[in-house]
Design an enzyme around this catalytic site. Structure first.
Site, PDB file in Angstrom:
ATOM      1  N   ASN A  71       0.826  -1.209   0.000  1.00 30.76           N
ATOM      2  CA  ASN A  71       0.000   0.000   0.000  1.00 30.76           C
ATOM      3  C   ASN A  71       0.865   1.266   0.000  1.00 30.76           C
ATOM      4  O   ASN A  71       0.470   2.293  -0.538  1.00 30.76           O
ATOM      5  CB  ASN A  71      -0.917   0.008   1.232  1.00 30.76           C
ATOM      6  N   ASN A 171       0.075  -1.604  -6.952  1.00 32.21           N
ATOM      7  CA  ASN A 171      -0.237  -2.572  -5.905  1.00 32.21           C
ATOM      8  C   ASN A 171      -1.723  -2.540  -5.567  1.00 32.21           C
ATOM      9  O   ASN A 171      -2.285  -1.462  -5.331  1.00 32.21           O
ATOM     10  CB  ASN A 171       0.552  -2.235  -4.627  1.00 32.21           C
ATOM     11  N   GLU A 172      -2.352  -3.690  -5.566  1.00 33.94           N
ATOM     12  CA  GLU A 172      -3.747  -3.855  -5.108  1.00 33.94           C
ATOM     13  C   GLU A 172      -4.644  -2.699  -5.543  1.00 33.94           C
ATOM     14  O   GLU A 172      -5.362  -2.112  -4.731  1.00 33.94           O
ATOM     15  CB  GLU A 172      -3.790  -4.023  -3.584  1.00 33.94           C
ATOM     16  N   TYR A 243      -4.052 -13.641   2.442  1.00 32.59           N
ATOM     17  CA  TYR A 243      -3.627 -13.742   3.837  1.00 32.59           C
ATOM     18  C   TYR A 243      -4.589 -14.694   4.541  1.00 32.59           C
ATOM     19  O   TYR A 243      -5.805 -14.464   4.538  1.00 32.59           O
ATOM     20  CB  TYR A 243      -3.627 -12.367   4.508  1.00 32.59           C
ATOM     21  N   GLU A 291       2.016 -11.605  -2.586  1.00 35.71           N
ATOM     22  CA  GLU A 291       1.825 -11.407  -1.135  1.00 35.71           C
ATOM     23  C   GLU A 291       1.076 -12.618  -0.621  1.00 35.71           C
ATOM     24  O   GLU A 291      -0.059 -12.881  -1.068  1.00 35.71           O
ATOM     25  CB  GLU A 291       1.028 -10.144  -0.821  1.00 35.71           C
TER      26      GLU A 291
HETATM   27  O1  AHR Z   1       1.554  -6.656   3.451  1.00 33.16           O
HETATM   28  C1  AHR Z   1       0.728  -5.743   4.102  1.00 33.16           C
HETATM   29  C2  AHR Z   1      -0.268  -5.087   3.159  1.00 33.16           C
HETATM   30  O2  AHR Z   1      -1.203  -6.048   2.740  1.00 33.16           O
HETATM   31  C3  AHR Z   1       0.303  -4.560   1.878  1.00 33.16           C
HETATM   32  O3  AHR Z   1       0.791  -3.258   2.024  1.00 33.16           O
HETATM   33  C4  AHR Z   1      -0.877  -4.572   0.951  1.00 33.16           C
HETATM   34  O4  AHR Z   1      -0.503  -4.743  -0.385  1.00 33.16           O
HETATM   35  C5  AHR Z   1      -1.737  -5.695   1.478  1.00 33.16           C
HETATM   36  O5  AHR Z   1      -3.059  -5.309   1.630  1.00 33.16           O
END
Ligand code: AHR
Length: 496
Positions: A71, A171-172, A243, A291
């Protein structure tokens, strides 16, 4: 309990790309500052880099390191992080509500990568900036001297180009939390414009387009499809992030996470085949799972406008380590789809390493990564696994074992096994119809009776690997797989 794993040296999904053992370092919390760069620490070298952290990371053999976010990158001005340190401005960071002092930037990262035996995977800011800034950064990193930004690099002490090969186009960008978040149609245009100019300046680079930040997003796969259809000719990879979480505190359910991870990879394999078919293209696009980790215990994202605040300092226990091993198992099995992956992150922030100014703590999820990065080599064999199932709650019946296997040109075999059962030891017989296993080269096992067991500053060796048990009989190895375990078996093969 008994189980069997039948492998065939000719039945494989291709060579495992070593870049699946990548890392990720973001300007977030204490990852950069106090993690990899800490001039005040007695472990720092003359440039301020933590040598103890570097030594621990070297054992993870990470061929690539994603940087500087995350982020963070979507508001980052890389130009503020170069040149004489005393002239670099400090800035508030929108993403993590912290102060970015800019005392560590692109040049420091490149130097650090050399020391850490890794190579940069740079992300560009497509949130608040665009093609022009990205092209300037590409020029700064990769072009020979004789132009403005390349000469600035030389002025800052680096005459030779850094030659960065792998670049993330933002990113994202699918996430509403992201600075400059836009719908897929708009992101695709931004990414394509930046990518075309970057590749026009250096056609040896490879580009990663942002895909979905998670399977829970309402735009999952659609954001990816729109982007890929538009950027098909310029990009080599689409990124996926995941995650894993055990909010419900249900170990049996959590340990079946590998089934979901595999589903995500399958989703992308289907998407890539679809777009390729629509385009009647011969080109292949692959997955950059850049990630991944377990992350749910520490979500504090507000740095309260401090420098290097303690954010996302997740503690990793045995069950988390077993989930991490399943990510890598899935990447290995799907060597045909996943070419790049980055554990998020490397130190202090959702990381296998934690630091104080004087100490380094190695967390449980470090060890499966270390063993797999060291021993995984060559082709990914398709595992024919016959094993009991168990009740994984809402995830239904799941296989008790999660397995991947590789063999290289020296006929060295590596088999990686997670036992999801919390009670059952499994005797796993590993055999080949077209080869004999002639020698056991090693067995390492990470296991325990308490899924919540974790290393701590007081007890840093609560969860560490030990030698495991296996015996060889008639070309077949039987390896003992304890409950709640990760095992890495190595052997030599003789082809029939
Ligand atoms: O890795 C932590 C955060 O998780 C990163 O900044 C982002 O890309 C994701 O949401």
């Amino acid at each position: 309990m008994q189980a069997s794993l039948t492998l065939d040296t000719l039945h494989h999904t291709g060579d495992v790309d070593p870049r699946i053992f990548g890392g990720f370092a973001e300007h977030l919390g204490r990852c950069i500052y106090e993690g990899i760069y800490d001039p005040a620490s007695p472990h720092a070298n003359e440039d301020g880099f933590r040598l103890d952290v570097i030594e621990a990371l070297k054992k993870l053999r990470m061929p690539i390191m994603r940087y500087p976010g995350g982020n963070f990158v979507s508001c980052y001005d890389w130009k503020e992080g170069i040149g004489p340190r005393d002239q670099r401005p400090a800035h508030p960071d929108f993403a993590w509500k912290s102060i970015e002092p800019n005392t560590f930037g692109t040049d420091e990262f490149m130097q650090w990568c050399k020391l850490a035996h890794t190579t940069p995977m740079m992300a560009i800011n497509l949130g608040t900036k665009g093609a022009e800034e990205a092209a300037a950064l590409l020029e700064y990193c990769n072009m020979p001297t004789g132009t403005y930004w390349a000469d600035r690099r030389a002025l800052n002490g680096q005459k030779e180009p850094y030659g960065v090969k792998l670049w993330c186009l933002g990113n994202e960008m699918d996430g509403p939390w992201q600075a400059g978040h836009v719908p897929a149609e708009e992101y695709a245009r931004r990414a394509d414009q930046a990518g075309k100019i970057m590749r026009g300046l250096d056609d040896t680079i490879e580009l990663v387009a942002c895909g979905s930040s998670g399977r829970g997003m309402s735009t999952y796969l659609n954001y990816d499809r729109v982007t890929l259809e538009y950027c098909w000719d310029s990009v080599s990879y689409v990124s996926a992030h995941r995650y894993s979480q055990n909010h419900r505190n249900d170990t049996a359910w959590f340990l079946a996470e590998g089934v979901e991870i595999e589903r995500v990879i399958e989703d992308y394999a289907g998407l890539f085949a679809y777009v390729r078919g629509m385009k009647r293209s011969n080109k292949r696009v692959y997955l950059s799972f850049d990630e991944w980790n377990v992350w749910y215990k520490n979500h504090e994202a507000d740095g309260k406008w401090q420098k290097a605040p303690h954010l996302l300092e997740e503690i990793y226990n045995l069950e988390d380590a077993l989930v991490c091993a399943q990510y890598l198992n899935a990447f290995i099995r799907r060597a045909d789809v996943v070419k790049v992956a980055c554990i998020a992150q490397i130190v202090n922030v959702i990381a296998p390493l934690l630091t104080t100014s004087t100490g380094l703590l190695v967390q449980a999820n470090y060890y499966p990564f270390q063993l797999m990065a060291e021993h995984c080599s060559g082709r990914s064999l398709v595992p024919a696994l016959d094993c009991p199932t168990y009740d994984a709650g809402e995830r239904g019946e799941a296989p008790t074992l999660d397995v991947s296997a590789t063999v290289n040109d020296e006929n060295t075999l590596a088999v990686f096994v997670v036992n999801r059962s919390q009670t059952e030891t499994i005797q796993l017989a590993v055999s080949f119809p077209d080869a004999s296993i002639t020698r056991i080269l090693g067995v390492d096992t990470l296991n325990g009776t308490d899924p919540k067991a974790a290393n701590s500053w007081e007890n840093p060796h609560a969860v560490i690997p030990r030698h495991g048990n296996a015996h060889l009989d008639g070309g077949v190895v039987t390896v003992e797989i304890p409950p709640l375990s990760f095992t890495a078996l190595r052997g030599k093969l003789e082809l029939r």
